[in-house]
Design an enzyme around this catalytic site. Sequence first.
Site, PDB file in Angstrom:
ATOM      1  CG  HIS A 100      -1.711  -0.983   1.643  1.00  0.00           C
ATOM      2  ND1 HIS A 100      -1.293  -2.082   2.332  1.00  0.00           N
ATOM      3  CD2 HIS A 100      -3.036  -1.148   1.447  1.00  0.00           C
ATOM      4  CE1 HIS A 100      -2.318  -2.884   2.541  1.00  0.00           C
ATOM      5  NE2 HIS A 100      -3.392  -2.343   2.009  1.00  0.00           N
ATOM      6  CG  ASP A 103       1.807  -0.971   3.432  1.00  0.00           C
ATOM      7  OD1 ASP A 103       1.004  -0.657   4.312  1.00  0.00           O
ATOM      8  OD2 ASP A 103       1.541  -1.727   2.479  1.00  0.00           O
TER       9      ASP A 103
HETATM   10  C1  GLO Z   1      -7.567  -7.019   4.924  1.00  0.00           C
HETATM   11  C2  GLO Z   1      -7.080  -7.230   3.567  1.00  0.00           C
HETATM   12  C3  GLO Z   1      -5.897  -6.340   3.231  1.00  0.00           C
HETATM   13  C4  GLO Z   1      -5.753  -6.210   1.761  1.00  0.00           C
HETATM   14  C5  GLO Z   1      -4.858  -5.098   1.421  1.00  0.00           C
HETATM   15  C6  GLO Z   1      -4.664  -4.927  -0.036  1.00  0.00           C
HETATM   16  O1  GLO Z   1      -8.299  -7.793   5.447  1.00  0.00           O
HETATM   17  O2  GLO Z   1      -6.791  -8.572   3.360  1.00  0.00           O
HETATM   18  O3  GLO Z   1      -4.734  -6.801   3.817  1.00  0.00           O
HETATM   19  O4  GLO Z   1      -5.296  -7.380   1.196  1.00  0.00           O
HETATM   20  O5  GLO Z   1      -5.408  -3.944   1.928  1.00  0.00           O
HETATM   21  O6  GLO Z   1      -5.702  -4.367  -0.677  1.00  0.00           O
END
Ligand code: GLO
Length: 436
Positions: A100, A103
Amino acid sequence: MTQFPEINRIEYEGPQSKNPLAFRWYNPSEMIEGKSMQDHLRFSIVYWHTMRGTGSDPFGPGTAVRPWDDGTNSVDNALRRVEVAFEIFEKLQAPYYAFHDADVSPEGETLAESHSNFDRIAKSLQEHQEKTGIKLLWGTANMFSNPRYMHGAATTCNVDVYAYAASQVKKCLEVTKMLGGENYVFWGGREGYQNLYNTDMKRELDHLARFFHMAVDYAKEIGFEGQFLIEPKPKEPTKHQYDSDAAACLNFLRAYDLLPHFKLNLETNHATLAGHTMMHELDYAGHQGALGSIDANTGDLLLGWDTDQFPTDYYLTAQCMLMILKHGGLGSGGVNFDAKVRRESFEPIDLFYAHIGGMDTFARGLKIAAAIRAEGVLENFVKERYSSWDGELGQQIEQGQASFASLEKYMLAKGQAAPNASGRQEMLENLINRYL
Ligand code: GLO
Ligand code: MG
Ligand code: MG
């Protein structure tokens, strides 16, 4: 500078190995059904759990010890994390990673400052990608952590927040393109509702569709050719998430003319929360041509929330791989470990054990699935089970040449339906166990 001088590149040593820092099943170049394991699995490590997970929970702060991280929101700290991230990716032989925006890059006081931080980090990510050959599986924008998104991002009641979210995705698409990202993911973190008394559901869904259309248009404008993916999840954080499962997502995409532009990123723990098996979600998306990628993890059935644990169960991964092979593979997607080490596994080396386990479990699942397919018993059973449809009547129905009247005429002449055959569930379950 290395953070893990005591850890060499993790190598395949075979099933007899007792070395906890070696692969027992993941042998990247081993050929299965005419393709290397590496190309089947396309493993990817996620930045948010692996580099940013702290082990905090609602009852206490983080426990994770990460000597390279000074805990600040500075760009320098973020740049240091990039170094460490790529050391981990490389040593684990992971060909891909995913992030993201939030992150990898600290959010600034203003949108402009956030953009400029992101540019600096993206440059470093690009240099590390070039140096190591590691590629970006997908990028995504975090539109759920910042308090501004309390009512949602693309489904918010606040039009300014919607505009902020759009700007964030615009930037993240540009960076994902620059880094050669092969996909772009939308997980609708807060796109849902807690309460219908305060919600205009129709308006929210219309806005969400507009948002996705703008993303598709912008991708075209800048020449981003990656695959768009939506990640279904039924609940958490909201009580009802609009992208609740594969079927709901596909209905939404079809209703708003978005189907040609999107596939699905299916996550195991989300399937379970939706009351489905991952096998179900994979088959449902697969037969509609929408199987894009997977977020590989597992839940804990005794806990019942999204624990995002690393997969360690061969039975589960064999089922996943059966479906992935059946539907022709993951294409530009991958097996992305949206998984975190648990709070008690707080040392850096636990990140290695966790990924080695997940990678081995998927590699073993792939081998089991391929062995089942090679013998063809399951496939033949299903074919035989539906064989009545291969006759004249079945073909007339499947080709749209039958009507209620023609079916009634057939049945009146025959008088009674042919007897049924057993479904043989237990026999088939026993058969799967033969390969484990
Ligand atoms: C949360 C999700 C999250 C997504 C991430 C990518 O439950 O699994 O980790 O995978 O935001 O879009
Ligand atoms: Mg996920
Ligand atoms: Mg999840």
